[in-house]
Motif scaffolding. Sequence first.
Motif, PDB file in Angstrom:
ATOM      1  N   UNK A 208     -20.167  62.610  76.900  1.00  0.00           N
ATOM      2  CA  UNK A 208     -20.909  63.736  76.313  1.00  0.00           C
ATOM      3  C   UNK A 208     -22.328  63.833  76.870  1.00  0.00           C
ATOM      4  N   UNK A 209     -22.807  62.764  77.507  1.00  0.00           N
ATOM      5  CA  UNK A 209     -24.153  62.746  78.088  1.00  0.00           C
ATOM      6  C   UNK A 209     -24.038  62.183  79.512  1.00  0.00           C
ATOM      7  N   UNK A 210     -23.697  63.060  80.451  1.00  0.00           N
ATOM      8  CA  UNK A 210     -23.421  62.621  81.822  1.00  0.00           C
ATOM      9  C   UNK A 210     -24.681  62.720  82.671  1.00  0.00           C
ATOM     10  N   UNK A 211     -24.974  61.652  83.394  1.00  0.00           N
ATOM     11  CA  UNK A 211     -26.084  61.617  84.351  1.00  0.00           C
ATOM     12  C   UNK A 211     -25.518  61.402  85.740  1.00  0.00           C
ATOM     13  N   UNK A 212     -26.051  62.141  86.711  1.00  0.00           N
ATOM     14  CA  UNK A 212     -25.640  62.006  88.108  1.00  0.00           C
ATOM     15  C   UNK A 212     -26.797  61.434  88.909  1.00  0.00           C
ATOM     16  N   UNK A 213     -26.497  60.464  89.758  1.00  0.00           N
ATOM     17  CA  UNK A 213     -27.487  59.924  90.695  1.00  0.00           C
ATOM     18  C   UNK A 213     -26.969  60.158  92.105  1.00  0.00           C
ATOM     19  N   UNK A 214     -27.718  60.937  92.895  1.00  0.00           N
ATOM     20  CA  UNK A 214     -27.306  61.278  94.253  1.00  0.00           C
ATOM     21  C   UNK A 214     -28.241  60.633  95.266  1.00  0.00           C
ATOM     22  N   UNK A 215     -27.669  60.093  96.330  1.00  0.00           N
ATOM     23  CA  UNK A 215     -28.461  59.487  97.389  1.00  0.00           C
ATOM     24  C   UNK A 215     -28.200  60.144  98.731  1.00  0.00           C
ATOM     25  N   UNK A 216     -28.638  59.481  99.794  1.00  0.00           N
ATOM     26  CA  UNK A 216     -28.531  60.045 101.137  1.00  0.00           C
ATOM     27  C   UNK A 216     -27.096  60.327 101.538  1.00  0.00           C
ATOM     28  N   UNK A 217     -26.148  59.572 100.987  1.00  0.00           N
ATOM     29  CA  UNK A 217     -24.747  59.792 101.304  1.00  0.00           C
ATOM     30  C   UNK A 217     -24.187  61.085 100.745  1.00  0.00           C
ATOM     31  N   UNK A 218     -24.973  61.781  99.915  1.00  0.00           N
ATOM     32  CA  UNK A 218     -24.538  63.061  99.353  1.00  0.00           C
ATOM     33  C   UNK A 218     -25.060  64.245 100.151  1.00  0.00           C
ATOM     34  N   UNK A 219     -25.753  64.001 101.273  1.00  0.00           N
ATOM     35  CA  UNK A 219     -26.169  65.109 102.133  1.00  0.00           C
ATOM     36  C   UNK A 219     -24.934  65.886 102.578  1.00  0.00           C
ATOM     37  N   UNK A 220     -25.038  67.196 102.532  1.00  0.00           N
ATOM     38  CA  UNK A 220     -23.908  68.044 102.873  1.00  0.00           C
ATOM     39  C   UNK A 220     -23.034  68.379 101.687  1.00  0.00           C
ATOM     40  N   UNK A 221     -23.376  67.880 100.507  1.00  0.00           N
ATOM     41  CA  UNK A 221     -22.572  68.123  99.301  1.00  0.00           C
ATOM     42  C   UNK A 221     -23.385  68.836  98.225  1.00  0.00           C
ATOM     43  N   UNK A 222     -24.394  69.596  98.626  1.00  0.00           N
ATOM     44  CA  UNK A 222     -25.278  70.244  97.651  1.00  0.00           C
ATOM     45  C   UNK A 222     -24.509  71.151  96.700  1.00  0.00           C
ATOM     46  N   UNK A 223     -23.700  72.048  97.232  1.00  0.00           N
ATOM     47  CA  UNK A 223     -22.977  72.993  96.383  1.00  0.00           C
ATOM     48  C   UNK A 223     -22.015  72.276  95.454  1.00  0.00           C
ATOM     49  N   UNK A 224     -21.338  71.266  95.968  1.00  0.00           N
ATOM     50  CA  UNK A 224     -20.383  70.526  95.136  1.00  0.00           C
ATOM     51  C   UNK A 224     -21.101  69.767  94.020  1.00  0.00           C
ATOM     52  N   UNK A 225     -22.248  69.166  94.337  1.00  0.00           N
ATOM     53  CA  UNK A 225     -23.014  68.452  93.310  1.00  0.00           C
ATOM     54  C   UNK A 225     -23.437  69.385  92.189  1.00  0.00           C
ATOM     55  N   UNK A 226     -23.956  70.538  92.545  1.00  0.00           N
ATOM     56  CA  UNK A 226     -24.412  71.488  91.539  1.00  0.00           C
ATOM     57  C   UNK A 226     -23.245  71.977  90.692  1.00  0.00           C
ATOM     58  N   UNK A 227     -22.088  72.232  91.324  1.00  0.00           N
ATOM     59  CA  UNK A 227     -20.924  72.692  90.559  1.00  0.00           C
ATOM     60  C   UNK A 227     -20.438  71.620  89.592  1.00  0.00           C
ATOM     61  N   UNK A 228     -20.395  70.380  90.033  1.00  0.00           N
ATOM     62  CA  UNK A 228     -19.988  69.286  89.144  1.00  0.00           C
ATOM     63  C   UNK A 228     -20.964  69.155  87.975  1.00  0.00           C
ATOM     64  N   UNK A 229     -22.262  69.227  88.272  1.00  0.00           N
ATOM     65  CA  UNK A 229     -23.262  69.124  87.203  1.00  0.00           C
ATOM     66  C   UNK A 229     -23.133  70.277  86.215  1.00  0.00           C
ATOM     67  N   UNK A 230     -22.816  71.480  86.705  1.00  0.00           N
ATOM     68  CA  UNK A 230     -22.627  72.627  85.814  1.00  0.00           C
ATOM     69  C   UNK A 230     -21.417  72.411  84.911  1.00  0.00           C
ATOM     70  N   UNK A 231     -20.331  71.918  85.472  1.00  0.00           N
ATOM     71  CA  UNK A 231     -19.137  71.675  84.666  1.00  0.00           C
ATOM     72  C   UNK A 231     -19.380  70.619  83.594  1.00  0.00           C
ATOM     73  N   UNK A 232     -20.060  69.560  83.957  1.00  0.00           N
ATOM     74  CA  UNK A 232     -20.241  68.426  83.053  1.00  0.00           C
ATOM     75  C   UNK A 232     -21.476  68.550  82.169  1.00  0.00           C
ATOM     76  N   UNK A 233     -22.291  69.591  82.390  1.00  0.00           N
ATOM     77  CA  UNK A 233     -23.535  69.712  81.639  1.00  0.00           C
ATOM     78  C   UNK A 233     -24.471  68.567  81.932  1.00  0.00           C
ATOM     79  N   UNK A 234     -24.435  68.094  83.169  1.00  0.00           N
ATOM     80  CA  UNK A 234     -25.173  66.884  83.551  1.00  0.00           C
ATOM     81  C   UNK A 234     -26.502  67.225  84.196  1.00  0.00           C
ATOM     82  N   UNK A 235     -27.372  66.243  84.274  1.00  0.00           N
ATOM     83  CA  UNK A 235     -28.575  66.319  85.084  1.00  0.00           C
ATOM     84  C   UNK A 235     -28.365  65.540  86.369  1.00  0.00           C
ATOM     85  N   UNK A 236     -29.157  65.869  87.397  1.00  0.00           N
ATOM     86  CA  UNK A 236     -29.039  65.184  88.693  1.00  0.00           C
ATOM     87  C   UNK A 236     -30.363  64.508  89.020  1.00  0.00           C
ATOM     88  N   UNK A 237     -30.351  63.192  89.080  1.00  0.00           N
ATOM     89  CA  UNK A 237     -31.492  62.427  89.588  1.00  0.00           C
ATOM     90  C   UNK A 237     -31.226  62.085  91.046  1.00  0.00           C
TER      91      UNK A 237
END
Length: 589
Positions: A208-237
């Motif tokens: 119910x309280x999802x946190x995302x931590x993204x690092x250098x290995x997530x370069x090229x996944x900007x759109x996917x990260x934002x979509x996942x965060x929108x679905x889960x109601x999460x924040x991205x650090x």
Amino acid sequence: MATVGDFMLERLGQWGVRRVYGYPGDGINGILAAFGRQDKIEFVQTRHEEMAAFMACGHAKFTNEVGVCLATSGPGAIHLLNGLYDAKLDHQPVVAIVGQQKRASLGASYQQEVDLVTLFKDVAGEFVQMATSPDQVRHLVDRAFRIAQARNCVTCVIVPNDIQEEDAVPTPPREHGSTFSGVGVARRAQVASNEALQAAADVLNAGSKVAILAGAGAHGATDELIEVAELLGAGIAKALLGKAVVPDDVPFCTGTIGMIGTEASDTMMKECDTLLMIGSSFPYAEFLPQEGQARAVQIDIDGAMLGLRYPMEVNLAGDAAATLRALIPLLQRKEGRDWRARIERNVEDSRRKLAQRALEPAKPVNPQRAFTELSPRLPQDVILTGDSGSVAAWYALHLQLKRGMMASLSGGLATMGSAVPYALAAKLAHPGRPVIALAGDGAMQMNGINGLLTVARHWQAWPDKTFVVLVLNNRDLNFVTWEQRGMQGEPKYEDSQQLPDFSYAAFAKMLGLDGERVEDPEQLGAAWERALAAGKPFVLEVLADPNIPPFPPHIVDKQAEQYKEAIAKGDAEGGDVQRGMAQQGDRAG
């Protein structure tokens, strides 16, 4: 007849190499001579082999290509090590080509003879080999590139100087003991199994309280990260090397995490019940959820890095973007948005406090303001490089990056001296894009000043000549000074920390570049505009107050007792330290 040196360059070209960074020496004269007989690969002469390795690492970071550096035997090879370790710890593909003494002299304690295989065995542990015959060169080059690309690592090929002048052997003899290698990298599996993806989705859907931590290995996944965060109601650090992964204008992006991270990121990690870590090896466990607090899922291209920083319930080995795309159909949209709303309020509060801190008076200039004045003026397609030290803190906390911008610094090694060579490599690879290097005076005195000589040599060929170097001149090795106070409770040790003054802007002008020294904070905005519009490389030197703690407000408050202890022991700048603490702590927000 082509020599081994000629063949090596031809093979590098087949691997897509366009540029090699290096410094000459007699141990590589056969390869240097071959450069003069071709025009497909540029040799970039650096001022020092360390900078050649830094530039190769920067090239890899800003191009997704293998960076290549070249050095002579003995002392030249040794000089490469710091830049190569920077690449190793940030998982960048770099190939080092190194000369060696004549084969007949090896083992004779000959001048400049160093056991290079042993020397490079750690930094290039995935592959380091010395050629003893021209027949080997083809497969040594091929394996060095293939392994560097496939494993995102440093590799090394050592070539004795007498071999470089021998006749090339493009095709080894067809006999027992020969091997016939080819050009082309084998890609890793991109996505985990369906069962593993479903297990990860089950964990994330249950939280119910999802946190995302993204690092250098997530370069090229900007759109996917934002979509996942929108679905889960999460924040991205974001880990420091992932600062450009998600734009800072996304309202649920909490910014960086850790000692130089935001309070919004810190609060999210303390309160979450589920953690999704993507492409990050963030090392500081005290800034992650407490063990047992959160269920956790990790995605990383390197299976060896999974489950290393936090006990993960599900580990997914694969490419970040591809894995997230496969995961998205399995995720359930969370209807409750209270957690997301709290994250966004915390983001707004963190940014308000940081903006207020940057406007506090200082002696003479608050270093944070140099970054807050830059942030809204950043060109849309800018490439930013940062150095280690207090500059990294202000870079992390105050620059608001937008989509399309690129940025990096030395993450795993956190070495000083990377900003200017990174920036130069970025500019050579992307000559049509504006580049800004952010450095402290310690890093500039270490190697940045010499890097400006290389800038002066190349800048007139660039179609876009915007190349700005910000120098925070505070005459102090500032971050270490604050670590002495805040971690050890010890006063500033002047003999180790104080730096001689130097006119960086005037030095730039002496080289035919441009520059300006700023001592009035009200002049910073206009100075940035002049720097970005100068039409030539520009050094913006800011006389910065060393007594502004390079940490966010909640960290300043946490370390307050140690600062007081350091002052009580006789810190020569105790009064200014107290002022800086009072202005920059959470109570000031």
